[in-house]
Enzyme design. Sequence first.
Site, PDB file in Angstrom:
ATOM      1  CG  ASP A   1       2.764  -1.642  -3.401  1.00 44.13           C
ATOM      2  OD1 ASP A   1       2.725  -0.490  -2.929  1.00 44.13           O
ATOM      3  OD2 ASP A   1       3.011  -2.646  -2.715  1.00 44.13           O
TER       4      ASP A   1
ATOM      5  CE1 TYR B   1      -5.829   9.760  -0.086  1.00 37.82           C
ATOM      6  CE2 TYR B   1      -3.693   8.952  -0.801  1.00 37.82           C
ATOM      7  CZ  TYR B   1      -4.470   9.614   0.117  1.00 37.82           C
ATOM      8  OH  TYR B   1      -3.887  10.148   1.249  1.00 37.82           O
TER       9      TYR B   1
ATOM     10  NE  ARG C   1      -3.309   4.284   6.537  1.00 32.60           N
ATOM     11  CZ  ARG C   1      -3.414   5.568   6.848  1.00 32.60           C
ATOM     12  NH1 ARG C   1      -2.687   6.455   6.239  1.00 32.60           N
ATOM     13  NH2 ARG C   1      -4.259   5.955   7.784  1.00 32.60           N
TER      14      ARG C   1
HETATM   15  N1  UDP Z   1       1.224  -4.294   3.051  1.00 32.89           N
HETATM   16  C1  UDP Z   1       1.627  -5.571   3.421  1.00 32.89           C
HETATM   17  N2  UDP Z   1       0.898  -6.229   4.383  1.00 32.89           N
HETATM   18  C2  UDP Z   1      -0.194  -5.688   4.993  1.00 32.89           C
HETATM   19  C3  UDP Z   1      -0.597  -4.384   4.614  1.00 32.89           C
HETATM   20  C4  UDP Z   1       0.132  -3.703   3.630  1.00 32.89           C
HETATM   21  O1  UDP Z   1       2.615  -6.112   2.895  1.00 32.89           O
HETATM   22  O2  UDP Z   1      -0.777  -6.367   5.851  1.00 32.89           O
HETATM   23  C5  UDP Z   1       2.047  -3.536   2.079  1.00 32.89           C
HETATM   24  C6  UDP Z   1       1.312  -2.760   0.985  1.00 32.89           C
HETATM   25  O3  UDP Z   1       1.068  -3.561  -0.147  1.00 32.89           O
HETATM   26  C7  UDP Z   1       2.318  -1.644   0.695  1.00 32.89           C
HETATM   27  C8  UDP Z   1       2.991  -1.395   2.034  1.00 32.89           C
HETATM   28  O4  UDP Z   1       2.724  -2.554   2.831  1.00 32.89           O
HETATM   29  O5  UDP Z   1       3.319  -2.092  -0.200  1.00 32.89           O
HETATM   30  C9  UDP Z   1       2.476  -0.177   2.752  1.00 32.89           C
HETATM   31  O6  UDP Z   1       1.086  -0.201   2.704  1.00 32.89           O
HETATM   32  P1  UDP Z   1       0.188   0.798   3.535  1.00 32.89           P
HETATM   33  O7  UDP Z   1      -1.229   0.491   3.241  1.00 32.89           O
HETATM   34  O8  UDP Z   1       0.591   0.812   4.964  1.00 32.89           O
HETATM   35  O9  UDP Z   1       0.553   2.265   3.010  1.00 32.89           O
HETATM   36  P2  UDP Z   1       0.869   2.945   1.611  1.00 32.89           P
HETATM   37  O10 UDP Z   1       0.860   1.932   0.513  1.00 32.89           O
HETATM   38  O11 UDP Z   1      -0.188   3.979   1.485  1.00 32.89           O
HETATM   39  O12 UDP Z   1       2.233   3.510   1.840  1.00 32.89           O
END
Ligand code: UDP
Length: 339
Positions: free
Chosen positions: A295, A147, A195
């Site tokens: 992550d 991505y 998310r």
């Molecule tokens: N995450 C979490 N629980 C959930 C969904 C996501 O702990 O139910 C974590 C995920 O591993 C990441 C953070 O929350 O560290 C943000 O994830 P998200 O998918 O919202 O966005 P991005 O990683 O693109 O910022």
Amino acid sequence: MKLVIFGAGGFIGSNLVDHLIADRTHTVVGMDIADDKLEGIEGPNFTFVKGDVRKSDRLVEELVRDSDVVVDLVAYANPSIYVDTPLDVFELNFLQNLKIVDLCVAHGKRLFQYSTSEVYGKPAGDAYVEDASDLILGPISKQRWIYACSKQLLERIIHAHGLRGDLVHTIVRPFNFVGPRFDYLVPAGATGGPRVFAHFMSALLTGGPMYLVDGGEQHRAFTHIQDCNEAFTILLESPEAKNEIFNIGNPETDISIFDLAALMKDIYRELTGKEADNELRVISGEEFYGSGYEDMDRVAPDISKLSALGWEPKRDLRTTFRDAIAFHLDPKVRASISG
Ligand code: UDP
């Protein structure tokens, strides 16, 4: 101005349309495969065209030709999709977006390209600066980076066109936008999918567990979608925004995912009067998303470049999440939870 927005039916697109058509200064044409998030968003200066950019070359070209400004929001933007179907992410987020870039070049149109904060990858240290930070991605075996890699290459191509003088563009890098119409709700206990806000919101509504991926110690800085809309208007009107890249984010809202769970429970109690006693369940990234996930510990924007044009984020963390949660407490929205 006449704007065409590809991806107008998504979270950012639907909120942007709502914002742009309010004062009648602009005419907006929005294209998307879905229009459910556009329900109730209407006005004499807005036209919706249903269609898939992957299958509508002639229509896309006509829309570009008939506009002054092209806003490209077409993308998959959920980590679970990067892990499950990385080639689809490349196809849509790179190849299809490149078609839109080429059309802007061919027809001499200004392009607003929505990229991602994820292009920064995982550099250690300070807040991410548009024109100075290194962009560091993980190994190929962690396919989630397709991505960021697709978006990064697209940015580099757009930048190269700017250098050659055949494209006027502005690239924006969103930092965890949140607000009404964000993502979609899931059944209790579901993993992967949308998310973090949508997962926690679904848990609040269903009573299911709130998953803390790898313990929830990672941080994010969230940005209210209305602040993002206001940033867009400033960029549209600023000559200094031409051929530049801008972070749109709110460094003041930095929070760990663990603390976010508590904050959302608290706002839920404030809005509904009901206690949220959801279990906080720790889960590994692999278990939650599948193998190929990796992550970022912290995603922190430097916003001095955009602030120099007169923009500041105005909504704090609590307001940002309160507005997003309140939207989902609407009974009509709640009824859309599947399972
Ligand atoms: N995450 C979490 N629980 C959930 C969904 C996501 O702990 O139910 C974590 C995920 O591993 C990441 C953070 O929350 O560290 C943000 O994830 P998200 O998918 O919202 O966005 P991005 O990683 O693109 O910022």
